[in-house]
Design a protein around this motif. Structure first.
Motif, PDB file in Angstrom:
ATOM      1  N   SER A 215      -1.153   8.514  10.124  1.00 56.12           N
ATOM      2  CA  SER A 215      -2.443   8.271  10.766  1.00 56.12           C
ATOM      3  C   SER A 215      -2.807   6.792  10.725  1.00 56.12           C
ATOM      4  CB  SER A 215      -3.540   9.124  10.120  1.00 56.12           C
ATOM      5  OG  SER A 215      -3.626   8.905   8.725  1.00 56.12           O
ATOM      6  N   THR A 216      -2.420   6.097   9.664  1.00 57.20           N
ATOM      7  CA  THR A 216      -2.633   4.647   9.613  1.00 57.20           C
ATOM      8  C   THR A 216      -1.913   3.976  10.769  1.00 57.20           C
ATOM      9  OG1 THR A 216      -2.966   4.570   7.216  1.00 57.20           O
ATOM     10  CG2 THR A 216      -2.208   2.548   8.289  1.00 57.20           C
ATOM     11  N   ARG A 217      -0.670   4.348  10.981  1.00 56.95           N
ATOM     12  CA  ARG A 217       0.094   3.758  12.088  1.00 56.95           C
ATOM     13  C   ARG A 217      -0.559   4.062  13.439  1.00 56.95           C
ATOM     14  NH1 ARG A 217       4.119   6.734  11.860  1.00 56.95           N
ATOM     15  NH2 ARG A 217       3.633   7.974  13.715  1.00 56.95           N
ATOM     16  N   GLU A 218      -0.944   5.315  13.644  1.00 55.43           N
ATOM     17  CA  GLU A 218      -1.540   5.706  14.924  1.00 55.43           C
ATOM     18  C   GLU A 218      -2.858   4.976  15.174  1.00 55.43           C
ATOM     19  OE1 GLU A 218      -1.670  10.006  15.520  1.00 55.43           O
ATOM     20  OE2 GLU A 218      -0.035  10.179  14.081  1.00 55.43           O
ATOM     21  N   MET A 219      -3.678   4.875  14.145  1.00 57.69           N
ATOM     22  CA  MET A 219      -4.955   4.184  14.323  1.00 57.69           C
ATOM     23  C   MET A 219      -4.755   2.707  14.601  1.00 57.69           C
ATOM     24  SD  MET A 219      -7.693   5.995  11.721  1.00 57.69           S
ATOM     25  CE  MET A 219      -6.675   6.003  10.235  1.00 57.69           C
ATOM     26  N   GLU A 220      -3.862   2.073  13.858  1.00 56.38           N
ATOM     27  CA  GLU A 220      -3.636   0.640  14.061  1.00 56.38           C
ATOM     28  C   GLU A 220      -3.083   0.369  15.459  1.00 56.38           C
ATOM     29  OE1 GLU A 220      -2.967  -0.972   9.510  1.00 56.38           O
ATOM     30  OE2 GLU A 220      -1.209  -0.414  10.685  1.00 56.38           O
ATOM     31  N   GLU A 221      -2.258   1.270  15.968  1.00 52.35           N
ATOM     32  CA  GLU A 221      -1.736   1.112  17.330  1.00 52.35           C
ATOM     33  C   GLU A 221      -2.852   1.160  18.369  1.00 52.35           C
ATOM     34  OE1 GLU A 221       1.171   4.184  17.670  1.00 52.35           O
ATOM     35  OE2 GLU A 221       2.749   3.040  16.646  1.00 52.35           O
ATOM     36  N   GLU A 222      -3.946   1.846  18.044  1.00 59.21           N
ATOM     37  CA  GLU A 222      -5.067   1.980  18.968  1.00 59.21           C
ATOM     38  C   GLU A 222      -6.148   0.913  18.738  1.00 59.21           C
ATOM     39  OE1 GLU A 222      -5.344   3.921  21.515  1.00 59.21           O
ATOM     40  OE2 GLU A 222      -3.571   5.177  21.184  1.00 59.21           O
ATOM     41  N   GLY A 223      -5.935   0.027  17.770  1.00 61.40           N
ATOM     42  CA  GLY A 223      -6.873  -1.058  17.550  1.00 61.40           C
ATOM     43  C   GLY A 223      -7.820  -0.869  16.380  1.00 61.40           C
ATOM     44  N   ILE A 226      -7.641  -0.985   9.217  1.00 61.11           N
ATOM     45  CA  ILE A 226      -7.751  -0.319   7.918  1.00 61.11           C
ATOM     46  C   ILE A 226      -8.060  -1.378   6.871  1.00 61.11           C
ATOM     47  CG2 ILE A 226      -6.659   1.267   6.302  1.00 61.11           C
ATOM     48  CD1 ILE A 226      -6.885   2.345   9.177  1.00 61.11           C
ATOM     49  N   VAL A 227      -9.159  -1.200   6.143  1.00 63.87           N
ATOM     50  CA  VAL A 227      -9.595  -2.213   5.183  1.00 63.87           C
ATOM     51  C   VAL A 227      -9.895  -1.548   3.839  1.00 63.87           C
ATOM     52  CG1 VAL A 227     -10.547  -3.690   6.988  1.00 63.87           C
ATOM     53  CG2 VAL A 227     -12.026  -2.004   5.873  1.00 63.87           C
ATOM     54  N   GLY A 228     -10.041  -2.357   2.813  1.00 61.86           N
ATOM     55  CA  GLY A 228     -10.363  -1.860   1.480  1.00 61.86           C
ATOM     56  C   GLY A 228     -11.832  -2.012   1.148  1.00 61.86           C
ATOM     57  N   LEU A 229     -12.248  -1.303   0.130  1.00 66.93           N
ATOM     58  CA  LEU A 229     -13.647  -1.338  -0.286  1.00 66.93           C
ATOM     59  C   LEU A 229     -14.072  -2.736  -0.720  1.00 66.93           C
ATOM     60  CD1 LEU A 229     -16.006   0.691  -0.638  1.00 66.93           C
ATOM     61  CD2 LEU A 229     -15.294   0.964  -3.023  1.00 66.93           C
ATOM     62  N   GLU A 230     -13.139  -3.501  -1.251  1.00 65.91           N
ATOM     63  CA  GLU A 230     -13.450  -4.857  -1.710  1.00 65.91           C
ATOM     64  C   GLU A 230     -13.050  -5.918  -0.689  1.00 65.91           C
ATOM     65  OE1 GLU A 230     -15.205  -5.184  -4.389  1.00 65.91           O
ATOM     66  OE2 GLU A 230     -15.094  -3.021  -4.754  1.00 65.91           O
ATOM     67  N   SER A 231     -12.836  -5.529   0.542  1.00 65.62           N
ATOM     68  CA  SER A 231     -12.387  -6.465   1.578  1.00 65.62           C
ATOM     69  C   SER A 231     -13.536  -7.333   2.096  1.00 65.62           C
ATOM     70  CB  SER A 231     -11.791  -5.683   2.749  1.00 65.62           C
ATOM     71  OG  SER A 231     -12.800  -4.891   3.373  1.00 65.62           O
ATOM     72  N   ASP A 232     -13.166  -8.405   2.777  1.00 62.85           N
ATOM     73  CA  ASP A 232     -14.169  -9.251   3.421  1.00 62.85           C
ATOM     74  C   ASP A 232     -14.976  -8.456   4.438  1.00 62.85           C
ATOM     75  OD1 ASP A 232     -13.377 -11.476   1.997  1.00 62.85           O
ATOM     76  OD2 ASP A 232     -12.105 -12.278   3.590  1.00 62.85           O
ATOM     77  N   GLU A 233     -14.294  -7.541   5.140  1.00 63.79           N
ATOM     78  CA  GLU A 233     -14.961  -6.795   6.199  1.00 63.79           C
ATOM     79  C   GLU A 233     -16.085  -5.911   5.663  1.00 63.79           C
ATOM     80  OE1 GLU A 233     -10.899  -7.923   7.613  1.00 63.79           O
ATOM     81  OE2 GLU A 233     -11.710  -7.059   5.772  1.00 63.79           O
ATOM     82  N   VAL A 234     -15.927  -5.390   4.468  1.00 65.56           N
ATOM     83  CA  VAL A 234     -16.999  -4.616   3.840  1.00 65.56           C
ATOM     84  C   VAL A 234     -18.066  -5.564   3.279  1.00 65.56           C
ATOM     85  CG1 VAL A 234     -17.563  -3.035   1.955  1.00 65.56           C
ATOM     86  CG2 VAL A 234     -15.546  -2.615   3.381  1.00 65.56           C
ATOM     87  N   ALA A 235     -17.641  -6.683   2.739  1.00 67.54           N
ATOM     88  CA  ALA A 235     -18.606  -7.669   2.225  1.00 67.54           C
ATOM     89  C   ALA A 235     -19.519  -8.194   3.328  1.00 67.54           C
ATOM     90  CB  ALA A 235     -17.864  -8.822   1.553  1.00 67.54           C
ATOM     91  N   TRP A 236     -19.016  -8.236   4.568  1.00 70.64           N
ATOM     92  CA  TRP A 236     -19.861  -8.673   5.677  1.00 70.64           C
ATOM     93  C   TRP A 236     -21.139  -7.837   5.773  1.00 70.64           C
ATOM     94  CZ3 TRP A 236     -15.543  -8.467   9.965  1.00 70.64           C
ATOM     95  CH2 TRP A 236     -14.674  -9.546   9.789  1.00 70.64           C
ATOM     96  N   VAL A 237     -21.008  -6.530   5.495  1.00 72.38           N
ATOM     97  CA  VAL A 237     -22.167  -5.641   5.627  1.00 72.38           C
ATOM     98  C   VAL A 237     -23.262  -6.046   4.651  1.00 72.38           C
ATOM     99  CG1 VAL A 237     -22.959  -3.253   5.587  1.00 72.38           C
ATOM    100  CG2 VAL A 237     -20.633  -3.776   6.369  1.00 72.38           C
TER     101      VAL A 237
END
Length: 252
Positions: A215-223, A226-237
């Protein structure tokens, strides 16, 4: 890494229901309860909108193996589902145990989820004739252009319209199960035009490690990212001015 501009994040918690959680769920996702703590942590962040979804099936739902002829078994058997108004349009789906039946304990959100922080709930899978893994719409929406809520799909929720009305730009998706409803919801979020992030600690797959990988592969292929709880993308919130200043309530 700085957030994109504009950045208006929403959180979608997919099907964190009793029937999907061990040890007593009718369709338990392995280690499914492990996602509750990370999701509660995300709920503390200033998303402008925090939505939970519910599988909300009638007893005669077409995806239940018990509603098909003898010899059909959950997890291993499949069925062909035709569009109720156009039988030339079909899709194939796995048959499941009876689960998340409307107004039963198994369909309730898990008690450990901090529901006081939710802004609304989206119910899906209510039409007995079609499956609806995605919180946005059913599989018959696929391939239609333009991609919008006004399709001729059988079931389309108000989720996309509500996100648009609130000015959301980024959708963070968690919940159960990663290889079915989380994946479908995240891919549809991309198709509706949202930057979409799946927080890996907040989801588990029915098929375990294989389901997670595929499912990770399929989702990434669609754009989907996948990020982690301690990622920059979560810190943005945490740092989003919109989330800190705006309190929104859904009409559901």
């Amino acid at each position: 890494m700085s957030p994109p501009t504009p950045f208006v994040p929403a959180l979608v918690i997919v099907d964190l229901q009793n029937d999907f959680c061990p040890p007593n769920g009718a369709l338990p996702v392995p280690s499914g309860r492990d996602v509750i703590a990370p999701i509660n942590k995300l709920l503390q962040l200033p998303f402008v909108l925090k939505i939970a979804t519910l599988d909300w099936h009638p007893p005669n739902h077409i995806s239940f193996a018990d509603n098909h002829p003898p010899g059909n078994a959950p997890f291993t058997s499949e069925t062909i589902i035709p569009h109720p108004e156009n039988p030339d349009r079909i899709y194939k789906t796995t048959l499941w145990p009876v689960h998340c039946v409307q107004n039963t304990p198994g369909a309730e959100l898990v008690s450990e989820l901090d529901q006081s922080l939710l802004d609304g709930v989206v119910k899906k899978g209510q039409d007995p004739r079609v499956e609806m893994y995605s919180a946005f719409t059913d599989p018959f929406h696929e391939g239609q252009q333009p991609w919008d809520p006004e399709s001729n799909s059988v079931c389309t929720s108000d989720l996309a319209r509500t996100l648009k009305e609130k000015g959301v730009t980024d959708v963070y998706v968690v919940g159960l199960a990663m290889d079915y409803c989380v994946k479908s919801t995240a891919i549809h979020a991309v198709k509706y035009g949202y930057r979409t992030w799946v927080v890996k600690e907040g989801t588990k797959a029915v098929a375990g490690d294989d389901g997670n990988r595929d499912s990770t592969r399929e989702m990434e292929e669609e754009g989907v990212k996948i990020v982690g709880l301690e990622s920059d993308e979560v810190a943005w919130v945490q740092g989003s001015a919109q989330g800190a200043d705006v309190i929104l309530r859904c009409p559901w």
